[in-house]
Motif scaffolding. Structure first.
Motif, PDB file in Angstrom:
ATOM      1  N   UNK A  26       1.910 -13.129  33.932  1.00 25.03           N
ATOM      2  CA  UNK A  26       1.093 -14.159  33.300  1.00 25.03           C
ATOM      3  C   UNK A  26      -0.370 -13.735  33.265  1.00 25.03           C
ATOM      4  N   UNK A  27      -1.293 -14.608  33.370  1.00 27.93           N
ATOM      5  CA  UNK A  27      -2.713 -14.278  33.303  1.00 27.93           C
ATOM      6  C   UNK A  27      -3.402 -14.743  34.575  1.00 27.93           C
ATOM      7  N   UNK A  28      -4.512 -14.085  34.888  1.00 31.26           N
ATOM      8  CA  UNK A  28      -5.329 -14.528  36.017  1.00 31.26           C
ATOM      9  C   UNK A  28      -5.948 -15.896  35.712  1.00 31.26           C
ATOM     10  N   UNK A  29      -6.430 -16.067  34.466  1.00 29.87           N
ATOM     11  CA  UNK A  29      -7.078 -17.348  34.123  1.00 29.87           C
ATOM     12  C   UNK A  29      -6.816 -17.784  32.685  1.00 29.87           C
ATOM     13  N   UNK A  30      -6.517 -16.854  31.774  1.00 27.33           N
ATOM     14  CA  UNK A  30      -6.396 -17.199  30.358  1.00 27.33           C
ATOM     15  C   UNK A  30      -5.316 -18.258  30.148  1.00 27.33           C
ATOM     16  N   UNK A  31      -5.690 -19.322  29.451  1.00 30.04           N
ATOM     17  CA  UNK A  31      -4.741 -20.405  29.208  1.00 30.04           C
ATOM     18  C   UNK A  31      -4.990 -21.624  30.083  1.00 30.04           C
ATOM     19  N   UNK A  32      -5.803 -21.466  31.101  1.00 34.52           N
ATOM     20  CA  UNK A  32      -6.121 -22.620  31.947  1.00 34.52           C
ATOM     21  C   UNK A  32      -4.991 -22.981  32.892  1.00 34.52           C
ATOM     22  N   UNK A  65       2.090 -20.827  34.182  1.00 38.67           N
ATOM     23  CA  UNK A  65       0.996 -21.036  35.122  1.00 38.67           C
ATOM     24  C   UNK A  65       0.257 -19.723  35.297  1.00 38.67           C
ATOM     25  N   UNK A  66      -0.925 -19.792  35.889  1.00 40.47           N
ATOM     26  CA  UNK A  66      -1.720 -18.564  36.090  1.00 40.47           C
ATOM     27  C   UNK A  66      -1.271 -17.868  37.372  1.00 40.47           C
ATOM     28  N   UNK A  67      -1.602 -16.569  37.494  1.00 41.00           N
ATOM     29  CA  UNK A  67      -1.204 -15.836  38.687  1.00 41.00           C
ATOM     30  C   UNK A  67      -1.095 -14.353  38.421  1.00 41.00           C
ATOM     31  N   UNK A 109     -11.684 -19.808  30.679  1.00 40.29           N
ATOM     32  CA  UNK A 109     -10.506 -20.665  30.806  1.00 40.29           C
ATOM     33  C   UNK A 109     -10.245 -21.147  32.228  1.00 40.29           C
ATOM     34  N   UNK A 110     -10.786 -20.401  33.214  1.00 42.22           N
ATOM     35  CA  UNK A 110     -10.505 -20.796  34.587  1.00 42.22           C
ATOM     36  C   UNK A 110     -11.201 -19.886  35.569  1.00 42.22           C
ATOM     37  N   UNK A 111     -11.146 -20.298  36.824  1.00 43.15           N
ATOM     38  CA  UNK A 111     -11.719 -19.489  37.904  1.00 43.15           C
ATOM     39  C   UNK A 111     -10.762 -18.339  38.211  1.00 43.15           C
ATOM     40  N   UNK A 112     -11.289 -17.292  38.834  1.00 45.31           N
ATOM     41  CA  UNK A 112     -10.480 -16.123  39.191  1.00 45.31           C
ATOM     42  C   UNK A 112      -9.898 -16.251  40.600  1.00 45.31           C
ATOM     43  N   UNK A 113      -9.591 -17.484  40.992  1.00 42.76           N
ATOM     44  CA  UNK A 113      -9.074 -17.703  42.354  1.00 42.76           C
ATOM     45  C   UNK A 113      -7.857 -16.847  42.653  1.00 42.76           C
ATOM     46  N   UNK A 114      -7.049 -16.579  41.624  1.00 43.48           N
ATOM     47  CA  UNK A 114      -5.857 -15.746  41.841  1.00 43.48           C
ATOM     48  C   UNK A 114      -6.265 -14.369  42.375  1.00 43.48           C
ATOM     49  N   UNK A 143      10.600  -8.020  42.459  1.00 41.64           N
ATOM     50  CA  UNK A 143       9.402  -8.563  41.811  1.00 41.64           C
ATOM     51  C   UNK A 143       9.213  -9.996  42.263  1.00 41.64           C
ATOM     52  N   UNK A 144       8.003 -10.330  42.622  1.00 36.55           N
ATOM     53  CA  UNK A 144       7.654 -11.674  43.062  1.00 36.55           C
ATOM     54  C   UNK A 144       6.635 -12.224  42.071  1.00 36.55           C
ATOM     55  N   UNK A 145       7.031 -13.260  41.334  1.00 37.82           N
ATOM     56  CA  UNK A 145       6.173 -13.839  40.293  1.00 37.82           C
ATOM     57  C   UNK A 145       5.366 -14.969  40.910  1.00 37.82           C
ATOM     58  N   UNK A 146       4.072 -14.732  41.063  1.00 37.91           N
ATOM     59  CA  UNK A 146       3.235 -15.667  41.812  1.00 37.91           C
ATOM     60  C   UNK A 146       2.440 -16.547  40.854  1.00 37.91           C
ATOM     61  N   UNK A 147       2.313 -17.816  41.225  1.00 39.57           N
ATOM     62  CA  UNK A 147       1.628 -18.782  40.352  1.00 39.57           C
ATOM     63  C   UNK A 147       0.602 -19.590  41.133  1.00 39.57           C
TER      64      UNK A 147
END
Ligand code: FE
Ligand code: CA
Length: 523
Positions: A444-450, A475-477, A157-162, A490-494
C-alpha cells in the motif's frame, strides 16, 4: 493549517524556524542552524559496503538549502558499534553546489553480513547516527533475510507515522522503495479521497506550484525530508531506491508526459527531476543521471538466498494504450510492440532470471502485474483495467510470464507499489488458471490516499471476480518480508490512521510462499 500542528509538523517548523529565531547564534562554520536538517541515509548494500548519503541544508526550504555556493568538506566515519566508539573507516567528501551540496560516499572494504553505524561531520556539526548493513558474501549460504517494502508518500495526504513504525522494525536488512517518494503536484488545499469518494482537506500543504525546475524539485524533496519519521526510517536501514511516476510527472512514459508536451521539451523537466532524485537518494555513481536518462535498473543479492532484480517500468515503456486511465480496454492493450521495460531491460531481466542460482528471485518493481479486472459496479458488463499497469502492456507481461514458466522457475516473488492499496495474489499463465509464474505482493502507501478503510466500496466484488487475488486492503502502511530457504513470509502492515498523530500499526494479513509452485498460502 494552525490546527494541524502535529508533532511531526511542529518538529519540522522548529527546524525551519530556528534560523530565523536565533540570528545571533552563528556557529563556527557559519551554520546558524543544523546543516543536517535533511538527515542521513544509506543505500544499495553490498558484501563489502554501501552508499552513505547526506545533503547540507541549514535552511532546507530556502534557495540552495541556505548554503553559500561553494564546495564544503564533509567528513564521515563508520563504526562497528552504535555509539561509534570503534571507528573502522573514515574519510572526507566534498559537498558541491552543482549537486545541491549532496554527498554520496561509496564505502568498500567492510566485513560482509553485519551492521555498521555512521555519522557525518562538518566543522563542529555532527549528524545523527545512522545504521547500515552489509550483505552476505557473494554466493555465501544465507539462512535468513528480513526486509521492508514502502513508498507512495504524498506529504499532503497524511503523516508519515508508518515510517516511524518502520524505523522500529527489528533487524531490517534493507527497505525497497518502489517510488513516489515525492509528489510533483502544486499546493492544493483539498484532495480526492477514494475510500470516501469525495474531496477532503489535505493534512499537510505542499509549497508553491507544480515542480518543473531543479530548484522546485529540490525544495519538494527538502519539504518531505523535514519529516522526522522519514528521516528516522532512513537512519534505521539502507534503502534501495527506485522511482515511479511522481518523481517526475504523473504517469509519464519514456519521453512523454501526460500533457502532450513535445519530447524534446519534456526532456528538460526530466533532466531536472532526475538530478534532484539523484541528489536526494543514497545511490551509487552508476545511477548518476546523464542528461535526461538514468540507469535505474540494477541487481542486488543476499548471499545465495535472494537475487533482487530492480526494474524501471517508466523510462523505457511505450505510451499507455487507449489514452491511459482506469477504464475498459481497447485493442492497444494487445499491441505486440508494446513494452513496459524496453527491449534491453527485458533481455537483462530474462538473462538474470535464467542465470540466477539464488534460492529466491525478487522482481522489485512499480506497477501491478496481476491481470486485475477492477469492475466495482454490478451493472458493468466490460472489464475495467489500469492501463498504466502491466494490464496495458499484455504482450510484455506474456513474455515475462512465458519466460518464468518456460524456465520452470518456482521461486519468483514480485514486490510492487503504485496502487495505494495492499494486494496479495498470484500471476498465472491464464488469469486464475494455468501455471504459476509468480506471487505478487503490492504494498500500500505510507500516506497517499489518506486514512482509508479496510475495503473500498465495491471492492468485495473485485475480490470475487478475480480468484487469483487473495486480499485487498485500503489502509496505509508497508510490508515486511521474511525470507528463508524454505519459505517466504509476507506481513502486510496497516495504520489505523495517518491524518492525526499517534497512528497505530497492526498486521492486516500474513502470507507464506514455498519455492515449490504451490502458490500463495495464508500464514
Ligand atoms: Fe503513488
Ligand atoms: Ca505511482
Amino acid at each position: 493549517m494552525a490546527s494541524l500542528l502535529t508533532p511531526t509538523r511542529r518538529a519540522a517548523l522548529l527546524t525551519l524556524g530556528a534560523g530565523l529565531a536565533a540570528p545571533a547564534l552563528v556557529r563556527a562554520q557559519g551554520f546558524r542552524t543544523d546543516p543536517f536538517s535533511l538527515g542521513v541515509a544509506s543505500g544499495d548494500p553490498a558484501p563489502d559496503g554501501f552508499v552513505l548519503w547526506t545533503r547540507l541544508a541549514p535552511e532546507p526550504l530556502e534557495p540552495h538549502g541556505g548554503m553559500t555556493l561553494r564546495p564544503v568538506t564533509v567528513s564521515w566515519e563508520i563504526g562497528s558499534d552504535e555509539t561509534l566508539r570503534t571507528v573502522v573507516q573514515k574519510g572526507d567528501a566534498i559537498a558541491r553546489p552543482e549537486l545541491g551540496h549532496a554527498v554520496h560516499v561509496e564505502v568498500a572494504g567492510l566485513q560482509p553480513d553485519r551492521p555498521y553505524w555512521y555519522r557525518f561531520n562538518v566543522g563542529p556539526e555532527r549528524s545523527q547516527i545512522g545504521r547500515a548493513r552489509t550483505t552476505p558474501a557473494v554466493g555465501a549460504p544465507a539462512r535468513q533475510l528480513r526486509f521492508a517494502v514502502a513508498g507512495c508518500q504524498a506529504y499532503t495526504d497524511g503523516l508519515f507515522t508508518a515510517y516511524g513504525h518502520l524505523a522500529q522494525e527489528p533487524e531490517l536488512a534493507f527497505v525497497y522503495h518502489y517510488g513516489d517518494y515525492i509528489y510533483e503536484g502544486r499546493d492544493n488545499p483539498t484532495r480526492w479521497d477514494w475510500s470516501r469518494r469525495r474531496t477532503q482537506p489535505v493534512v499537510r500543504r505542499h509549497m508553491g506550484q507544480e515542480c518543473y525546475t531543479l530548484e522546485d524539485y529540490r525544495r519538494r524533496y527538502a519539504l518531505y525530508k523535514t519529516d522526522v519519521d522519514l528521516r528516522n526510517a532512513h537512519a534505521a536501514a539502507p534503502f534501495i531506491a527506485s522511482w515511479d511516476d511522481h518523481e517526475i510527472d504523473n504517469n509519464w512514459a519514456s519521453a512523454l508526459d501526460q500533457d502532450g508536451t513535445p519530447p524534446e521539451v519534456f526532456a528538460f523537466r526530466k533532466a531536472a527531476a532526475m538530478q534532484a532524485w539523484y541528489e536526494h537518494m543514497p545511490v551509487r555513481a552508476a545511477q548518476r543521471p546523464r542528461g535526461d536518462s538514468l540507469q535505474l535498473h540494477r541487481r542486488l543479492a543476499w548471499g545465495d538466498l535472494l537475487s533482487a532484480h530492480l526494474l524501471d517500468t517508466r523510462q523505457y515503456r511505450t505510451n499507455q494504450p487507449c489514452g491511459d486511465g482506469v477504464k475498459t480496454g481497447c485493442p492497444g492493450q494487445d499491441d505486440p510492440a508494446a513494452t513496459l521495460t524496453g527491449a534491453a531491460q527485458e533481455r537483462w531481466l530474462f538473462d538474470g532470471l535464467s542465470s540466477s542460482r539464488a534460492r529466491w528471485n525478487l522482481l522489485a518493481q512499480q506497477v501491478m502485474v496481476m491481470p486485475l479486472d477492477r469492475r466495482t459496479e454490478p451493472e458493468a458488463t466490460e472489464p475495467v483495467w489500469n492501463l498504466d499497469s502491466w494490464s496495458g502492456y499484455r504482450a510484455s507481461r506474456k513474455r515475462l510470464v512465458d519466460h518464468i514458466t518456460g524456465r520452470k522457475l518456482r521461486n519468483v516473488v514480485i514486490a510492487t507499489g503504485d496502487e495505494h492499496q495492499h494486494y496479495a495474489g498470484e500471476v498465472r499463465t491464464r488469469g486464475a488458471e494455468g501455471d504459476l509464474a509468480a506471487v505478487e505482493f503490492v504494498s500500500t502507501s505510507i500516506s497517499s490516499g489518506g486514512d482509508g478503510v479496510n475495503i473500498r466500496p465495491g471492492w468485495d466484488r473485485v475480490l470475487a471476480a478475480n480468484p487469483f487475488l487473495k486480499l485487498v486492503n485500503d489502509q496505509r502502511g508497508y510490508t515486511v518480508h521474511e525470507v528463508t530457504p524454505d519459505a517466504w513470509r509476507a506481513d502486510l502492515k496497516v495504520m489505523d490512521r495517518v491524518s492525526t498523530p499517534g497512528g497505530a500499526l497492526a498486521s492486516r494479513a500474513r502470507f507464506a510462499v514455498a519455492p515449490d509452485g504451490r502458490g500463495l498460502q495464508t500464514a
